[in-house]
Write an enzyme that holds these catalytic residues in place. Sequence first.
Site, PDB file in Angstrom:
ATOM      1  N   ARG A   9     -10.378 -27.190 -26.193  1.00 44.64           N
ATOM      2  CA  ARG A   9     -10.180 -27.291 -27.630  1.00 44.64           C
ATOM      3  C   ARG A   9      -9.184 -26.520 -28.007  1.00 44.64           C
ATOM      4  O   ARG A   9      -8.999 -25.264 -27.560  1.00 44.64           O
ATOM      5  CB  ARG A   9     -11.539 -27.142 -28.441  1.00 44.64           C
ATOM      6  CG  ARG A   9     -12.583 -28.487 -28.183  1.00 44.64           C
ATOM      7  CD  ARG A   9     -13.733 -28.211 -29.009  1.00 44.64           C
ATOM      8  NE  ARG A   9     -13.397 -28.245 -30.527  1.00 44.64           N
ATOM      9  CZ  ARG A   9     -13.353 -29.575 -31.102  1.00 44.64           C
ATOM     10  NH1 ARG A   9     -13.512 -30.747 -30.483  1.00 44.64           N
ATOM     11  NH2 ARG A   9     -12.876 -29.867 -32.409  1.00 44.64           N
ATOM     12  N   CYS A  32      -6.675 -32.475 -40.363  1.00 44.75           N
ATOM     13  CA  CYS A  32      -7.378 -32.421 -39.216  1.00 44.75           C
ATOM     14  C   CYS A  32      -7.865 -33.999 -39.079  1.00 44.75           C
ATOM     15  O   CYS A  32      -7.074 -34.758 -38.725  1.00 44.75           O
ATOM     16  CB  CYS A  32      -8.570 -31.534 -39.304  1.00 44.75           C
ATOM     17  SG  CYS A  32      -9.226 -31.163 -37.520  1.00 44.75           S
ATOM     18  N   HIS A  88      -6.992 -25.941 -41.450  1.00 47.65           N
ATOM     19  CA  HIS A  88      -8.047 -25.850 -42.368  1.00 47.65           C
ATOM     20  C   HIS A  88      -8.028 -24.238 -42.938  1.00 47.65           C
ATOM     21  O   HIS A  88      -7.024 -23.560 -42.943  1.00 47.65           O
ATOM     22  CB  HIS A  88      -9.385 -25.939 -41.439  1.00 47.65           C
ATOM     23  CG  HIS A  88      -9.774 -27.197 -40.972  1.00 47.65           C
ATOM     24  ND1 HIS A  88     -10.225 -28.109 -41.644  1.00 47.65           N
ATOM     25  CD2 HIS A  88      -9.705 -27.731 -39.468  1.00 47.65           C
ATOM     26  CE1 HIS A  88     -10.530 -29.302 -41.016  1.00 47.65           C
ATOM     27  NE2 HIS A  88     -10.395 -28.653 -39.616  1.00 47.65           N
TER      28      HIS A  88
END
Length: 259
Positions: free
Chosen positions: A140, A107, A204
């Site tokens: 997002r 990330c 993640h």
Amino acid sequence: MTSQATENTTHRGGRTLRIAHLYPELLNLYGDSGNILCLRRRMEWRGITPDVMEVHVDDTPSFSGVDIAFIGGGSDREQRIVCDKLLAEQAEIRAFVEDGGVLAAVCGGYQLLGSSYLMADERVEGLSLVDLYTDHGDPRLIGNIVVESSISPQPIVGYENHAGRTHLGEGVTPLGRVLYGHGNDGVTGYEGVLYKNVVGTYVHGPLLPKNPGVADYLIARSMERKYGTTELEPLDDTEELAANQVMYHRLMAGEVQES
């Protein structure tokens, strides 16, 4: 992870791999530090000694003798702090990468690999280790993700949450193809990046416990660089692979409702 039926903690031949965990106090979104725990255990089960070196904010990182470096994800503030620290050691990091050093970046750490990333309205200089750059967009890109990748015999599953839109340079190899989710930009269908022994990704969750094939790829690459062999003893990953497959099938069947 499951306990191995024949766990072997005898470190045959004195094999040791040094892991540099960069700034764990700043970069640990969504359990990213669990990736280090996974690497440690998968090495120990094979009789490889993991030598974990944590690099903190007040430390000067050195990549001398490092086999695997890991950079996790963090907020914009933490990411900027880490970027400033690593830019001071840019030449050494680049030498490590070009010499085949294994680097995994998740990330925010992934975004630092490129020439620049956008933080609010400011374009911040990156480490320029890989030909890519990151801007941002709305909305997002949030939710579960499945990626098909050459580095893992199983689909890579995990979670993504980023406003970044990462663009790979001409001819740069992505980590894989998005089967479910958004990936680098929500448009191209690609996720992450592969360059030499660098793996960059938005996944993640943490990444490695959910995807033992990726963990073993990193270990095998570092073993090849240091000891000239990529052969790893097989482990009993029954539980890990079952969990991976359950998530894969649920997502691909549309059984998981995204928030």
